[in-house]
Design a protein around this motif. Structure first.
Motif, PDB file in Angstrom:
ATOM      1  N   THR A  41      13.395   2.303  -3.017  1.00 50.66           N
ATOM      2  CA  THR A  41      12.561   1.494  -2.125  1.00 50.66           C
ATOM      3  C   THR A  41      13.269   0.234  -1.658  1.00 50.66           C
ATOM      4  O   THR A  41      13.192  -0.134  -0.477  1.00 50.66           O
ATOM      5  CB  THR A  41      11.239   1.115  -2.842  1.00 50.66           C
ATOM      6  OG1 THR A  41      10.543   2.312  -3.191  1.00 50.66           O
ATOM      7  CG2 THR A  41      10.361   0.274  -1.932  1.00 50.66           C
ATOM      8  N   GLU A 259       2.100  -6.722   2.645  1.00 55.24           N
ATOM      9  CA  GLU A 259       2.337  -5.659   1.653  1.00 55.24           C
ATOM     10  C   GLU A 259       3.659  -5.782   0.905  1.00 55.24           C
ATOM     11  O   GLU A 259       3.988  -4.917   0.093  1.00 55.24           O
ATOM     12  CB  GLU A 259       2.278  -4.290   2.343  1.00 55.24           C
ATOM     13  CG  GLU A 259       0.938  -3.962   3.015  1.00 55.24           C
ATOM     14  CD  GLU A 259      -0.165  -3.697   2.004  1.00 55.24           C
ATOM     15  OE1 GLU A 259       0.134  -3.632   0.792  1.00 55.24           O
ATOM     16  OE2 GLU A 259      -1.328  -3.550   2.416  1.00 55.24           O
ATOM     17  N   VAL A 262       7.462  -3.053  -0.355  1.00 53.41           N
ATOM     18  CA  VAL A 262       6.975  -1.669  -0.268  1.00 53.41           C
ATOM     19  C   VAL A 262       6.429  -1.390   1.128  1.00 53.41           C
ATOM     20  O   VAL A 262       6.667  -0.327   1.704  1.00 53.41           O
ATOM     21  CB  VAL A 262       5.888  -1.402  -1.338  1.00 53.41           C
ATOM     22  CG1 VAL A 262       5.283  -0.016  -1.140  1.00 53.41           C
ATOM     23  CG2 VAL A 262       6.480  -1.512  -2.732  1.00 53.41           C
ATOM     24  N   GLY A 263       5.708  -2.355   1.685  1.00 52.83           N
ATOM     25  CA  GLY A 263       5.196  -2.194   3.044  1.00 52.83           C
ATOM     26  C   GLY A 263       6.310  -2.104   4.067  1.00 52.83           C
ATOM     27  O   GLY A 263       6.246  -1.301   5.001  1.00 52.83           O
ATOM     28  N   ASN A 338      10.472   9.120   0.512  1.00 53.79           N
ATOM     29  CA  ASN A 338       9.863   8.421  -0.624  1.00 53.79           C
ATOM     30  C   ASN A 338      10.407   8.988  -1.932  1.00 53.79           C
ATOM     31  O   ASN A 338       9.726   9.692  -2.675  1.00 53.79           O
ATOM     32  CB  ASN A 338       8.334   8.573  -0.547  1.00 53.79           C
ATOM     33  CG  ASN A 338       7.606   7.737  -1.567  1.00 53.79           C
ATOM     34  OD1 ASN A 338       8.201   6.902  -2.251  1.00 53.79           O
ATOM     35  ND2 ASN A 338       6.308   7.963  -1.691  1.00 53.79           N
ATOM     36  N   ASP A 342       6.422   6.695  -4.597  1.00 57.65           N
ATOM     37  CA  ASP A 342       5.546   5.526  -4.648  1.00 57.65           C
ATOM     38  C   ASP A 342       4.264   5.836  -3.880  1.00 57.65           C
ATOM     39  O   ASP A 342       4.308   6.042  -2.665  1.00 57.65           O
ATOM     40  CB  ASP A 342       6.258   4.315  -4.036  1.00 57.65           C
ATOM     41  CG  ASP A 342       5.504   3.014  -4.232  1.00 57.65           C
ATOM     42  OD1 ASP A 342       4.270   3.019  -4.051  1.00 57.65           O
ATOM     43  OD2 ASP A 342       6.145   1.997  -4.534  1.00 57.65           O
ATOM     44  N   LYS A 344       1.757   3.959  -2.986  1.00 61.50           N
ATOM     45  CA  LYS A 344       1.423   2.940  -1.983  1.00 61.50           C
ATOM     46  C   LYS A 344       2.255   3.112  -0.724  1.00 61.50           C
ATOM     47  O   LYS A 344       1.737   3.056   0.402  1.00 61.50           O
ATOM     48  CB  LYS A 344       1.637   1.543  -2.580  1.00 61.50           C
ATOM     49  CG  LYS A 344       1.174   0.415  -1.661  1.00 61.50           C
ATOM     50  CD  LYS A 344       1.361  -0.936  -2.351  1.00 61.50           C
ATOM     51  CE  LYS A 344       0.903  -2.064  -1.435  1.00 61.50           C
ATOM     52  NZ  LYS A 344       1.098  -3.403  -2.073  1.00 61.50           N
ATOM     53  N   GLN A 347       0.958   6.182   1.199  1.00 63.96           N
ATOM     54  CA  GLN A 347      -0.306   5.962   1.895  1.00 63.96           C
ATOM     55  C   GLN A 347      -0.115   5.118   3.152  1.00 63.96           C
ATOM     56  O   GLN A 347      -0.618   5.461   4.226  1.00 63.96           O
ATOM     57  CB  GLN A 347      -1.310   5.274   0.962  1.00 63.96           C
ATOM     58  CG  GLN A 347      -2.662   5.019   1.616  1.00 63.96           C
ATOM     59  CD  GLN A 347      -3.577   4.194   0.730  1.00 63.96           C
ATOM     60  OE1 GLN A 347      -3.106   3.390  -0.069  1.00 63.96           O
ATOM     61  NE2 GLN A 347      -4.876   4.378   0.866  1.00 63.96           N
ATOM     62  N   ILE A 348       0.614   4.006   3.019  1.00 63.20           N
ATOM     63  CA  ILE A 348       0.826   3.115   4.164  1.00 63.20           C
ATOM     64  C   ILE A 348       1.554   3.843   5.287  1.00 63.20           C
ATOM     65  O   ILE A 348       1.188   3.754   6.468  1.00 63.20           O
ATOM     66  CB  ILE A 348       1.628   1.863   3.737  1.00 63.20           C
ATOM     67  CG1 ILE A 348       0.818   1.016   2.762  1.00 63.20           C
ATOM     68  CG2 ILE A 348       2.006   1.026   4.956  1.00 63.20           C
ATOM     69  CD1 ILE A 348       1.609  -0.123   2.137  1.00 63.20           C
TER      70      ILE A 348
END
Length: 447
Positions: A41, A259, A262-263, A338, A342, A344, A347-348
Motif C-alpha cells: 500500500t 482517508e 490508504v485512500g 490490492n 486491505d 478499506k 471498498q473505497i
C-alpha cells in the motif's frame, strides 16, 4: 472522395494509434501493478503521489509532437519539403530544452517536490526516488512523444505502433526483473519505465531507412513562428494531460485529509486505469488528426467532417464498452492491485471506480473535439475548452463537492467537470464548424 477507402484509412490509423497510446499508458500501469505486488500500500501511495509529474512530462511531449506534426501534415500535403524539415528540427529544439529543464528539477529539487505533492514521512523516500529518476528520464519521454507523432503523420503508423508496443512490453519485463529477482524496489520500477522510451526510439530509427521519409534534422536557426505554432496547435494536448495530473494532485491532497495513505492508494488504482482509458481516446484523436489535417490542407471539407464523425462514433461505442467492463469487474480489477487484501482500500476503490468512470463519454468527446479544432488550425476554441477542463473548473468543483459529500464528492468531480466542458464544446463546435459551402484553400490557411 472514395468513402470506403477513407473509412479503411481511418480504421488503420486509429486502430494502430490506439494500440500505440495504450502501450505508452501501460508504462505507468505496469509500474502500478508491480509496485503494488512488491511494495504494498505504501508503495502504491508513493507512486500515485509522483504520477502527476509524468502527466506534465508526457503533456509537454504531446504538445510539441502534436503541434509540430499537425503543421507538418498540412505543409506536407502542399509539398513543402524544406518547411517540413524545419518544423521537425525546431520541434526537436523545444523537446531538448524542456527535457533538460525537467531533468534539472529532478537532479536538485525532487525531495521538496515530493513533499509539496503531499508525500508524508512514511512514503517520502520512495516518492523522492521515483520522482528524481522520472524527471531525469524526461528528455527520453519527450523526444519519444515527438518522434511518435511525426513518424505516424509521415504515413508510417505501423512503425510508430510497433515502437510503442515494444517499449511497453520491455517495460513490463524489466519491471518484473528489477523489482523481484534483482530486488531494486521502487528505483527498479522507474528505471524500467525510463528505459522504455529509449527502446521505442531505437525502433523508430528504422524510419530513416525509407528513402521517401518526409522529415529530418537540418541546420536551422530557431524559428519563432514554428515555435509559436507548436505551442498553439499542441496546447490542447498538453492541457489534456495536465487535466489528469492536476486532478490527481488535488484529489491526493483532499483524500489524504479524508482517508490517509490508504485512500490515496485506492485512488491510485482508479487514476492509473484512467490513464489507460484516456490513452484510448488520445489514440483515436491522434489517429484521425493526420487525416483531418491533410483534408484541411487540400481543401476537402467532406473528408474533414467524415473523419470527425468516424472518430466520434468509434469513441462512443468504446466508451459504452469500457464503462460496462469497469462497472461489472470493478471488484476483481481492484483486487489485482490490492496485494495486501486491505478491505478499506478495496471498498473505497470499487465505489470510486463506478462513479469516476461515468465520465468516459464526456472525456472522449473533449479529447477528440480539441484535436479536431487544432487539426483545422482553430486553436482558440481548443485552448478555451482545454483550460476550462484542466485548470479553471476542476479545483473549485473538487473543493465544493468534497465539502458536500466527502469521498463521493471527490469521485463526482471528474464526471461533472468533463460533462460541463463537453456541453460547452458541442456549442462551440456548432458555432464554429466549417459551413457546407466553405472549401478550405491555401489562401484561407495563410490568412
Amino acid at each position: 472522395m472514395d468513402v470506403k477507402a477513407y473509412r479503411k484509412q481511418f480504421a488503420r490509423f486509429a486502430s494502430l494509434s490506439v494500440l500505440g497510446t495504450l502501450g505508452v499508458s501501460c508504462y505507468i500501469l505496469a509500474d502500478t501493478f508491480f509496485v503494488a505486488k512488491g511494495l504494498g500500500t505504501n508503495g502504491l501511495a508513493a507512486l500515485n503521489i509522483a504520477i502527476p509529474v509524468y502527466n506534465f512530462i508526457h503533456g509537454c511531449g504531446l504538445m510539441f509532437g502534436m503541434g509540430g506534426a499537425t503543421k507538418f501534415s498540412i505543409c506536407k500535403s502542399g509539398g513543402a519539403k524544406k518547411q517540413t524539415n524545419e518544423i521537425f528540427t525546431n520541434t526537436v529544439y523545444l523537446g531538448i530544452l524542456f527535457g533538460v529543464l525537467f531533468a534539472l528539477v529532478g537532479a536538485f529539487f525532487s525531495r521538496p517536490l515530493a513533499q509539496f505533492l503531499g508525500a508524508d514521512p512514511a512514503i517520502l523516500s520512495m516518492t523522492d526516488t521515483y520522482l528524481k529518476w522520472l524527471l531525469l528520464f524526461a528528455p527520453a519521454f519527450i523526444m519519444n512523444d515527438i518522434l511518435l507523432c511525426f513518424v505516424r503523420n509521415d504515413n508510417n503508423p505501423l512503425l510508430a505502433t510497433n515502437a510503442m508496443l515494444v517499449g511497453s512490453f520491455s517495460n513490463i519485463i524489466l519491471d518484473y526483473v528489477f523489482i523481484f529477482p534483482m530486488k531494486m524496489g521502487i528505483f527498479g520500477a522507474i528505471f524500467a519505465t525510463g528505459l522504455s522510451p529509449i527502446i521505442s526510439m531505437l525502433i523508430m530509427s528504422l524510419h530513416w531507412i525509407k528513402k521517401e521519409n518526409g522529415f529530418g534534422l537540418v541546420r536551422s536557426r530557431v524559428n519563432w513562428g514554428i515555435i509559436k505554432t507548436d505551442f498553439s496547435l499542441g496546447f490542447p494536448s498538453l492541457i489534456g494531460q495536465l487535466a489528469s495530473g492536476i486532478a490527481m494532485i488535488i484529489f491526493n491532497m483532499l483524500i489524504l485529509n479524508l482517508e490517509g495513505n490508504v485512500g490515496v492508494a485506492a485512488y491510485g488504482v482508479t487514476a492509473n486505469i484512467s490513464l489507460v482509458v484516456v490513452g484510448v481516446y488520445t489514440g483515436i484523436a491522434q489517429g484521425v488528426q493526420p487525416l483531418i489535417s491533410d483534408a484541411y490542407g487540400s481543401g476537402d471539407r467532406k473528408a474533414i467532417h467524415l473523419g470527425l464523425r468516424y472518430a466520434m462514433t468509434t469513441m462512443a461505442v468504446l466508451s459504452i464498452l469500457i464503462y460496462l467492463v469497469l462497472y461489472v469487474f470493478a471488484d476483481p480489477i481492484t483486487g489485482i492491485f490490492n496485494s495486501e487484501n486491505d478491505p478499506k482500500l478495496q471498498q473505497i476503490s470499487v465505489i470510486g471506480m463506478k462513479i469516476y468512470f461515468t465520465s468516459v463519454l464526456a472525456v472522449g468527446f473533449n479529447t477528440i473535439i480539441a484535436v479536431y479544432f487544432t487539426s483545422i488550425e482553430k486553436a482558440l476554441p481548443a485552448h478555451i475548452l482545454s483550460l476550462l477542463r484542466g485548470l479553471v473548473l476542476i479545483a473549485p468543483i473538487a473543493f465544493l463537492l468534497s465539502a458536500l459529500w466527502d469521498m463521493t464528492g471527490i469521485w463526482l468531480t471528474y464526471p461533472v467537470t468533463e460533462g460541463v466542458v463537453a456541453v460547452l464544446g458541442y456549442v462551440v463546435y456548432r458555432k464554429t464548424r466549417i459551413s457546407p459551402n466553405h472549401i478550405v484553400s491555401a489562401s484561407d490557411q495563410d490568412s
